[in-house]
Design a protein around this motif. Structure first.
Motif, mmCIF file in Angstrom:
data_model
loop_
_atom_site.group_PDB
_atom_site.id
_atom_site.type_symbol
_atom_site.label_atom_id
_atom_site.label_comp_id
_atom_site.label_asym_id
_atom_site.label_seq_id
_atom_site.Cartn_x
_atom_site.Cartn_y
_atom_site.Cartn_z
ATOM 1 N N ALA A 117 0.818 -1.221 0.000
ATOM 2 C CA ALA A 117 0.000 0.000 0.000
ATOM 3 C C ALA A 117 0.849 1.267 0.000
ATOM 4 O O ALA A 117 0.515 2.250 -0.676
ATOM 5 C CB ALA A 117 -0.929 -0.003 1.212
ATOM 6 N N ILE A 118 1.937 1.275 0.756
ATOM 7 C CA ILE A 118 2.784 2.472 0.804
ATOM 8 C C ILE A 118 3.378 2.749 -0.570
ATOM 9 O O ILE A 118 3.364 3.892 -1.063
ATOM 10 C CB ILE A 118 3.899 2.313 1.861
ATOM 11 C CG1 ILE A 118 3.285 2.247 3.257
ATOM 12 C CG2 ILE A 118 4.897 3.469 1.767
ATOM 13 C CD1 ILE A 118 4.306 2.016 4.363
ATOM 14 N N SER A 119 3.902 1.724 -1.208
ATOM 15 C CA SER A 119 4.470 1.886 -2.552
ATOM 16 C C SER A 119 3.405 2.367 -3.528
ATOM 17 O O SER A 119 3.663 3.216 -4.384
ATOM 18 C CB SER A 119 5.068 0.567 -3.038
ATOM 19 O OG SER A 119 6.143 0.164 -2.223
ATOM 20 N N LEU A 120 2.199 1.808 -3.387
ATOM 21 C CA LEU A 120 1.114 2.185 -4.291
ATOM 22 C C LEU A 120 0.797 3.664 -4.196
ATOM 23 O O LEU A 120 0.806 4.389 -5.200
ATOM 24 C CB LEU A 120 -0.132 1.354 -3.979
ATOM 25 C CG LEU A 120 -1.418 1.792 -4.696
ATOM 26 C CD1 LEU A 120 -1.269 1.672 -6.200
ATOM 27 C CD2 LEU A 120 -2.613 0.978 -4.193
ATOM 28 N N TRP A 121 0.515 4.143 -2.980
ATOM 29 C CA TRP A 121 0.051 5.524 -2.851
ATOM 30 C C TRP A 121 1.169 6.539 -3.050
ATOM 31 O O TRP A 121 0.925 7.636 -3.571
ATOM 32 C CB TRP A 121 -0.637 5.730 -1.499
ATOM 33 C CG TRP A 121 -1.928 4.963 -1.431
ATOM 34 C CD1 TRP A 121 -2.225 3.906 -0.641
ATOM 35 C CD2 TRP A 121 -3.083 5.191 -2.250
ATOM 36 N NE1 TRP A 121 -3.491 3.452 -0.889
ATOM 37 C CE2 TRP A 121 -4.052 4.222 -1.874
ATOM 38 C CE3 TRP A 121 -3.405 6.097 -3.243
ATOM 39 C CZ2 TRP A 121 -5.305 4.151 -2.465
ATOM 40 C CZ3 TRP A 121 -4.662 6.034 -3.842
ATOM 41 C CH2 TRP A 121 -5.590 5.076 -3.451
ATOM 42 N N CYS A 122 2.392 6.174 -2.696
ATOM 43 C CA CYS A 122 3.524 7.056 -3.024
ATOM 44 C C CYS A 122 3.684 7.132 -4.540
ATOM 45 O O CYS A 122 3.920 8.209 -5.103
ATOM 46 C CB CYS A 122 4.809 6.540 -2.379
ATOM 47 S SG CYS A 122 4.889 6.758 -0.594
ATOM 48 N N GLY A 123 3.551 5.984 -5.195
ATOM 49 C CA GLY A 123 3.647 5.966 -6.653
ATOM 50 C C GLY A 123 2.528 6.751 -7.305
ATOM 51 O O GLY A 123 2.751 7.469 -8.293
ATOM 52 N N VAL A 124 1.318 6.644 -6.763
ATOM 53 C CA VAL A 124 0.183 7.388 -7.310
ATOM 54 C C VAL A 124 0.449 8.890 -7.262
ATOM 55 O O VAL A 124 0.227 9.615 -8.239
ATOM 56 C CB VAL A 124 -1.110 7.037 -6.541
ATOM 57 C CG1 VAL A 124 -2.214 8.046 -6.841
ATOM 58 C CG2 VAL A 124 -1.576 5.631 -6.898
ATOM 59 N N MET A 125 0.931 9.381 -6.130
ATOM 60 C CA MET A 125 1.206 10.808 -6.010
ATOM 61 C C MET A 125 2.359 11.249 -6.909
ATOM 62 O O MET A 125 2.324 12.333 -7.504
ATOM 63 C CB MET A 125 1.502 11.167 -4.553
ATOM 64 C CG MET A 125 0.266 11.206 -3.681
ATOM 65 S SD MET A 125 -0.996 12.379 -4.291
ATOM 66 C CE MET A 125 -0.151 13.941 -4.059
ATOM 67 N N LEU A 126 3.384 10.427 -7.025
ATOM 68 C CA LEU A 126 4.505 10.776 -7.896
ATOM 69 C C LEU A 126 4.053 10.851 -9.350
ATOM 70 O O LEU A 126 4.473 11.745 -10.104
ATOM 71 C CB LEU A 126 5.630 9.751 -7.742
ATOM 72 C CG LEU A 126 6.463 9.865 -6.460
ATOM 73 C CD1 LEU A 126 7.304 8.605 -6.256
ATOM 74 C CD2 LEU A 126 7.360 11.099 -6.504
ATOM 75 N N LEU B 278 10.374 4.858 -2.311
ATOM 76 C CA LEU B 278 9.308 5.671 -2.896
ATOM 77 C C LEU B 278 8.811 6.738 -1.915
ATOM 78 O O LEU B 278 8.483 7.859 -2.329
ATOM 79 C CB LEU B 278 8.153 4.775 -3.338
ATOM 80 C CG LEU B 278 8.462 3.938 -4.580
ATOM 81 C CD1 LEU B 278 7.427 2.847 -4.775
ATOM 82 C CD2 LEU B 278 8.522 4.827 -5.809
ATOM 83 N N ALA B 279 8.778 6.411 -0.629
ATOM 84 C CA ALA B 279 8.398 7.426 0.367
ATOM 85 C C ALA B 279 9.434 8.546 0.382
ATOM 86 O O ALA B 279 9.084 9.736 0.466
ATOM 87 C CB ALA B 279 8.269 6.788 1.744
ATOM 88 N N GLY B 280 10.702 8.187 0.289
ATOM 89 C CA GLY B 280 11.751 9.199 0.235
ATOM 90 C C GLY B 280 11.662 10.041 -1.022
ATOM 91 O O GLY B 280 11.811 11.268 -0.977
#
Length: 538
Positions: free
Chosen positions: A127-136, A395-397
């Protein structure tokens, strides 16, 4: 309940992004003052305003209240035909000074996040990778930079096209492509070129991969039908007319260093901004943001170390089919007049016969957008290959860096709508005699007949005129016909010669010599010299 919580970011993220970029008062339907200050978004609102107040407009997508008596297609007023047509049945319920630009911008952000999520969800490891990727993917600086032109804020159309393209079944669905392309045609022609490039690549791909002659025939006939449908829509919008050639292709091109050069020092990004030559810092703006750029070495590392699953490798192979179309878009975007760091690199001569066609995409720097989105999408897919814990941390970074890097852009964009909080419709035409003069007139014009010479004044006068049902004899349009240009030149010459229409309100853009015969009709309103209708002098 868990499913709702998991999808809650689809609601929270668009709203948060909107509030980061725009004043919330822009959502108020009857708050138009922040738009009619000389911006392209003001023209967007003005064209829709004219269409909704024009009893003769019907469903022909033209209004005679602007550029009278020739009229103008709402497409060329930078208005949104899709939104305008949708609002037409409810025109009587809307406030008199309704604007739909603010709500449209919010709707675009919801759709931007939605399609970014649809693209990445099947491939994100957590989920973290998903939503960070979505915003990027969804919040590229190029999207933020389009605050000035609401229709071109619809980058979700590009993501929608990529979502169709990257799945075998969706790519083969001709009705889905038809819906996307017609919707795009009703929003903006440049976005149509971009999505059509992805559609054409999809048709070429599935035609080549078709197992039978019957399937190839289906694809060929279906593609021809869609193309015919698009031509009919564009013709209805007025795009098939004869227009004056501006000769400005290349002026708004994409610089060669655009991906890593923020260009505008006012955006205060983490990377140094080297100003581009005039015209290229806006339309040629293609800065990816430092967070996205940092994914490049990470993606290279992931590619060298990890293989990825079959689904991801299949998508990357499918994206390779976009290369020919994207090469063409990139070449047109850069133009034969490439720059680097604000300086000329080389200049190539084009055949004169191409000028009318390239003039149709004179803001060519925009055409790189689908390439940039596909690049960002591919980078995210490759980073998703990283082992558990590494991908979300990286991705969070990257998202944190991207947010810090684009905070200046967001602040600059938000400042442009700060005036919405004041809710003042007019700031240039405050004298009550403006309405008196407009009501007394049969129509209104500017001398010289160049709306763009003082677009803020033009928009306020035009807005008032439309409210009183008085047509403007000029408009600031994306395209002008030779007939309209000849008429406006003739009307300006008549004014100079003292041949004034008795029932016309003339707004003068200084310095203009007033004919002796018009002196009795001269009046100064809010510092603006006007020639009022003759009946006001009796």
């Amino acid at each position: 309940m868990l499913a709702f919580v998991a999808r809650l970011p689809l609601i929270v993220l668009p709203i948060a992004l909107f509030l980061a970029l725009f004043n919330p008062a822009t959502l108020q339907i009857d708050n138009v003052g922040w738009l009619i200050r000389g911006s392209d978004n003001g023209e967007n609102a003005l064209g829709t305003h004219a269409f909704l107040h024009d009893d003769q407009a019907g469903w022909n997508l033209r209004t005679g209240l602007l550029n009278a008596p020739d009229g103008v297609s709402i497409l060329f007023t930078d208005s949104n035909p899709l939104v305008t047509l949708a609002a037409r049945p409810f025109a009587a319920l809307l406030p008199n000074d309704a604007q739909l630009v603010g709500p449209w911008l919010l709707a675009c952000l919801f759709l931007q996040i939605w399609f970014a999520w649809r693209l990445l969800k099947p491939h994100a490891p957590d989920a973290i990778s998903l939503w960070c990727g979505v915003m990027l993917l969804a919040a590229l600086p190029t999207l933020m930079n389009r605050y000035i032109h609401a229709n071109l804020f619809a980058h979700w159309l590009i993501l929608w096209a990529l979502w169709l393209f990257t799945d075998r079944d969706r790519a083969r669905s001709l009705p889905r492509w038809a819906i996307l392309l017609v919707v795009t045609a009703l929003i903006h022609s440049y976005l149509l070129v971009m999505t059509a490039a992805i559609w054409a690549s999809a048709m070429l791909m599935i035609f080549w991969q078709a197992p039978t002659r019957r399937e190839r025939l289906r694809i060929g006939l279906g593609s021809a039908t869609i193309l015919g449908m698009l031509l009919a829509v564009e013709s209805r919008l007025g795009a098939g007319g004869r227009f004056a050639v501006t000769g400005t292709y290349g002026y708004f091109a994409m610089p060669l260093d655009a991906l890593w050069n923020p260009a505008n020092p006012g955006y205060r990004t983490l990377l140094p901004a080297i100003p581009q030559r005039e015209g290229r810092g806006l339309e040629g703006f293609q800065y990816l943001g430092l967070g996205i750029l940092l994914l490049v070495p990470a993606a290279i590392y992931a590619t060298s170390k990890y293989r990825g699953d079959a689904a991801e490798r299949g998508i990357l192979r499918r994206l390779a089919w976009l290369v020919p179309a994207f090469v063409v878009l990139a070449l047109i975007a850069v133009s034969p007049f490439p720059d680097f760091a604000g300086a000329k690199v080389a200049r190539f001569t084009l055949p004169e016969a191409l000028a009318p066609y390239l003039d149709l995409v004179r803001a060519s720097g925009r055409l790189f957008w689908p390439v940039a989105y596909t690049l960002a999408f591919a980078l995210l897919l490759l980073v998703f290959r990283l082992p558990e814990r590494r991908a979300p941390l990286l991705l969070a970074g990257a998202l944190a860096v991207q947010a810090a890097d684009t905070a200046g852009i967001a602040a600059a964009v938000r400042a442009t709508s700060a005036e919405a909080a004041h809710r003042e419709t007019y700031v240039r035409t405050l004298d009550p005699r403006w309405d008196t003069a407009i009501v007394a007139a049969h129509d209104v014009t500017f001398v010289p007949a160049r709306a763009e010479a003082d677009l803020g004044l033009f928009q306020e006068v035009a807005w008032r005129s439309i409210n009183h049902g008085r047509p403007m004899r000029l408009v600031y349009a994306a395209r002008k016909s030779p007939a309209t240009e000849a008429r406006l030149a003739s009307e300006t010459a008549d004014f100079i010669a003292g041949k004034l229409a008795p029932d016309r309100l003339y707004v003068l853009l200084n310095p203009v010599r007033i004919p002796q015969s018009a002196r009795a009709r001269e009046l100064v309103l809010d510092g603006i010299t006007v020639i009022v209708p003759q009946r006001m002098t009796r």
